[in-house]
Design a protein around this motif. Sequence first.
Motif, short mmCIF file in Angstrom:
data_model
loop_
_atom_site.label_atom_id
_atom_site.label_comp_id
_atom_site.label_asym_id
_atom_site.label_seq_id
_atom_site.Cartn_x
_atom_site.Cartn_y
_atom_site.Cartn_z
N ALA A 126 0.03 1.24 -4.98
CA ALA A 126 1.43 1.75 -5.31
C ALA A 126 1.51 2.47 -3.73
O ALA A 126 0.65 2.73 -2.84
N PRO A 127 2.51 2.49 -3.27
CA PRO A 127 2.67 3.18 -1.85
C PRO A 127 2.64 4.52 -2.22
O PRO A 127 2.05 5.48 -2.53
N ILE A 128 1.65 5.03 -0.72
CA ILE A 128 1.61 6.19 -0.27
C ILE A 128 3.08 7.07 -0.74
O ILE A 128 1.77 8.18 -0.63
N GLU A 129 3.84 7.41 -0.55
CA GLU A 129 5.03 7.88 -1.19
C GLU A 129 4.37 8.17 -2.58
O GLU A 129 5.14 9.34 -2.92
N LEU A 130 4.70 6.83 -3.18
CA LEU A 130 4.82 8.16 -4.70
C LEU A 130 3.41 8.22 -4.95
O LEU A 130 3.02 9.50 -5.70
N VAL A 131 2.04 8.09 -4.41
CA VAL A 131 1.03 8.51 -4.88
C VAL A 131 1.50 10.12 -4.27
O VAL A 131 0.66 10.39 -5.44
N LYS A 188 0.11 -0.21 -0.27
CA LYS A 188 -1.25 0.08 -1.25
C LYS A 188 -1.72 1.80 -0.83
O LYS A 188 -1.41 1.85 0.64
N THR A 189 -2.54 2.05 -1.12
CA THR A 189 -3.18 3.79 -1.55
C THR A 189 -4.50 2.97 -1.26
O THR A 189 -4.84 3.68 -2.25
N ASN A 190 -4.93 3.60 -0.01
CA ASN A 190 -6.28 3.92 -0.10
C ASN A 190 -6.58 5.83 0.20
O ASN A 190 -5.40 6.29 0.63
#
Length: 149
Positions: A17-22, A108-110
């Motif tokens: 998921a994109p960092i903005e959503l996380v 993606k988001t780490n």
Amino acid sequence: MNDLNKRTLSLSRTFNAPIELVWKAWTQPEHIAQWWGPKGMKTKVISHDFSVGGTWKYSMLMPNGDEFISEGVYIEIIEHKKISSSANFKPMTEGVEIQALFEKDGDKTNFTFNVIHPTEKYCQQQEKMGFMNGWGSVFDRLKEFVETT
């Protein structure tokens, strides 16, 4: 103070998921209520002032009907990078600092989560109490939430 590494427990995940959503999942009360807490618990956001010095307080209802309170004060917020807060998870864990670290990796988001304990001994006790399973379950819920939203 003891060595920071010996007082810290960490978990890492990569979310598709994109960092903005996380980031939104961590910072907006309506999202937090959907994933905060281990599997099987329902969460109610009592208060949430997402600003440095702001407080947060959540109530989690356990399957047996008992209430579990988590609360803290935001220490540091760096958008899309870091959220740091004091934290108490009554009645099990008190006087810790939690850090949520975010790193963009394409789409993606780490994500890394650290809990810093006041002493090495307390850190070891928390690990034995099931830190990895408990928080692992929370981040499994977060993963499902951000990957299906």
